[in-house]
Design an enzyme around this catalytic site. Sequence first.
Site, PDB file in Angstrom:
ATOM      1  N   SER A 224      -7.705   2.012  11.142  1.00  0.00           N
ATOM      2  CA  SER A 224      -7.012   2.359  11.626  1.00  0.00           C
ATOM      3  C   SER A 224      -8.044   2.832  13.305  1.00  0.00           C
ATOM      4  CB  SER A 224      -6.493   3.444  11.549  1.00  0.00           C
ATOM      5  OG  SER A 224      -5.621   4.032  12.648  1.00  0.00           O
ATOM      6  N   TYR A 237      -6.413  12.038   7.591  1.00  0.00           N
ATOM      7  CA  TYR A 237      -6.417  11.072   8.012  1.00  0.00           C
ATOM      8  C   TYR A 237      -8.095   9.901   8.479  1.00  0.00           C
ATOM      9  CZ  TYR A 237      -4.340   6.427   8.242  1.00  0.00           C
ATOM     10  OH  TYR A 237      -4.114   5.425   8.634  1.00  0.00           O
TER      11      TYR A 237
HETATM   12  P1  NAD Z   1       2.615   2.288   4.177  1.00  0.00           P
HETATM   13  O1  NAD Z   1       3.212   3.064   3.547  1.00  0.00           O
HETATM   14  O2  NAD Z   1       4.066   1.147   3.917  1.00  0.00           O
HETATM   15  O3  NAD Z   1       1.797   1.714   2.990  1.00  0.00           O
HETATM   16  C1  NAD Z   1       1.018   2.392   2.276  1.00  0.00           C
HETATM   17  C2  NAD Z   1       1.243   2.692   1.035  1.00  0.00           C
HETATM   18  O4  NAD Z   1       0.660   3.339   0.208  1.00  0.00           O
HETATM   19  C3  NAD Z   1       2.369   3.162   0.492  1.00  0.00           C
HETATM   20  O5  NAD Z   1       3.657   1.584  -0.099  1.00  0.00           O
HETATM   21  C4  NAD Z   1       2.167   3.358  -0.950  1.00  0.00           C
HETATM   22  O6  NAD Z   1       1.735   2.042  -1.930  1.00  0.00           O
HETATM   23  C5  NAD Z   1       0.726   3.809  -0.788  1.00  0.00           C
HETATM   24  N1  NAD Z   1      -0.116   4.764  -1.376  1.00  0.00           N
HETATM   25  C6  NAD Z   1      -0.520   5.457  -1.359  1.00  0.00           C
HETATM   26  N2  NAD Z   1      -1.190   6.885  -1.938  1.00  0.00           N
HETATM   27  C7  NAD Z   1      -1.400   6.009  -2.929  1.00  0.00           C
HETATM   28  C8  NAD Z   1      -1.098   6.498  -3.664  1.00  0.00           C
HETATM   29  N3  NAD Z   1      -1.845   7.884  -4.565  1.00  0.00           N
HETATM   30  N4  NAD Z   1      -1.770   5.993  -5.178  1.00  0.00           N
HETATM   31  C9  NAD Z   1      -0.790   4.632  -4.825  1.00  0.00           C
HETATM   32  N5  NAD Z   1      -0.641   4.096  -3.639  1.00  0.00           N
HETATM   33  C10 NAD Z   1      -0.512   4.708  -2.422  1.00  0.00           C
HETATM   34  O7  NAD Z   1       2.594   2.268   5.366  1.00  0.00           O
HETATM   35  P2  NAD Z   1       1.147   1.760   6.010  1.00  0.00           P
HETATM   36  O8  NAD Z   1       1.119   1.336   7.958  1.00  0.00           O
HETATM   37  O9  NAD Z   1       1.525   0.028   5.861  1.00  0.00           O
HETATM   38  O10 NAD Z   1      -0.090   1.808   5.123  1.00  0.00           O
HETATM   39  C11 NAD Z   1      -0.625   0.646   5.204  1.00  0.00           C
HETATM   40  C12 NAD Z   1      -2.118   1.078   5.476  1.00  0.00           C
HETATM   41  O11 NAD Z   1      -2.022   1.022   7.319  1.00  0.00           O
HETATM   42  C13 NAD Z   1      -3.269   2.686   5.689  1.00  0.00           C
HETATM   43  O12 NAD Z   1      -4.092   2.396   4.781  1.00  0.00           O
HETATM   44  C14 NAD Z   1      -2.338   3.224   7.010  1.00  0.00           C
HETATM   45  O13 NAD Z   1      -3.869   4.042   7.197  1.00  0.00           O
HETATM   46  C15 NAD Z   1      -3.138   2.009   7.804  1.00  0.00           C
HETATM   47  N6  NAD Z   1      -2.748   2.288   8.752  1.00  0.00           N
HETATM   48  C16 NAD Z   1      -1.251   2.107   9.397  1.00  0.00           C
HETATM   49  C17 NAD Z   1      -1.171   2.235  10.483  1.00  0.00           C
HETATM   50  C18 NAD Z   1       0.443   2.646  10.878  1.00  0.00           C
HETATM   51  O14 NAD Z   1       0.382   2.918  12.223  1.00  0.00           O
HETATM   52  N7  NAD Z   1       1.185   1.929  10.515  1.00  0.00           N
HETATM   53  C19 NAD Z   1      -2.133   2.289  11.527  1.00  0.00           C
HETATM   54  C20 NAD Z   1      -2.953   2.137  11.087  1.00  0.00           C
HETATM   55  C21 NAD Z   1      -3.325   2.008  10.036  1.00  0.00           C
END
Ligand code: NAD
Length: 332
Positions: A224, A237
Amino acid sequence: MEEENNISRRKLLGGLGASLAAAAVSPILSAEAAPGPTAAPLQDPTTKYPRPPFKGQSQPWPGLASQMDPKPDHGETSYKGSGRLQGRKALITGGDSGMGRAAAIAYAREGADVAINYLPAEEADAKEVIALIKKEGRKGIAIPGDLRDEAFCKKLVDEAVRQLGGLDIVVSNAGRQQAHASILDISTEQFDWTMKTNIYAPFWIIKAALPHLPPGSAIIGSTSEQATDPSEDLYDYAQTKAATTNYVRSLAKQLAPKGIRVNGVAPGPIWTPLQVSGGATQEKLKEFGGNTPMKRPGQPVELASIYVQLAASDASYATGQIYGSAGGKGMP
Ligand code: NAD
Ligand code: MG
């Protein structure tokens, strides 16, 4: 070898000459030949997707993409493949929604078989993804379970290998993000939850996967912009994302001699369930992405091609890299 190159070059140029000639006489042919199968019309990125203000909305963690307003775009109707991952075998954690789902759809359309992991509560989102993968004529394998459990992480990899008949792409994308105004609001249990999901799980999954990964394989971590520019309310986080960027760089050095590449993706604010299920405050959500130069959040599909690029074998010299996508804000 030299002769072979000359022949194929001659053939290529000959073929090119023929198609140029055809293009000159046939406007229909030239119109078809000009844009590749994946070309999309030129579009202004600032107005391509919804901009704030957004409606306030909150879902119980981990949230569902299908319940968000507006619904995120994971490329369901727009992503077009061109065979870049033909025959590859991918495991994607958090593949039910967000960036993981965008990667899963894109991978299948690029010709890969895909296994996704997610939490049982996300079955509805996961079902949609599996259906989209299968629609491409690829294997779509659902392996629900909680990644905070080391034994499950091992089982997940074993099951993916068994059902895919091997493994050569691992996308460690699942993540836990909960905003807390103060460090005093973060319990040891919460802190541990974030660390287990974001740091331990990739460690367990990569360890389990490594013996199965042939040379040419790719490991991709979701890091991120928080890794280098942490927000005040993401104390736990943000440090896990610094750790992710760090493991990508360390493992890339360690695994390069084995022919395994390790890279990371560093998104900025992306419209996903993680943000509406405790990841962002309601205040932040209403103006989500408005503080970027693009003045809007990213959609998961806008990162799909990055996940494809990092997995594809034509990116063979890229390892230890963090590719950013943050609307003009943040440094990967
Ligand atoms: P999202 O909620 O769609 O995806 C996150 C997924 O993590 C969930 O769908 C879930 O299946 C999984 N998860 C969480 N805890 C879990 C557990 N204990 N066991 C199994 N699965 C678990 O959200 P996203 O934003 O697409 O997140 C994907 C990645 O992107 C993450 O690593 C997040 O930190 C990163 N990210 C997101 C953003 C943002 O703004 N959305 C920005 C930077 C990084
Ligand atoms: Mg989800």
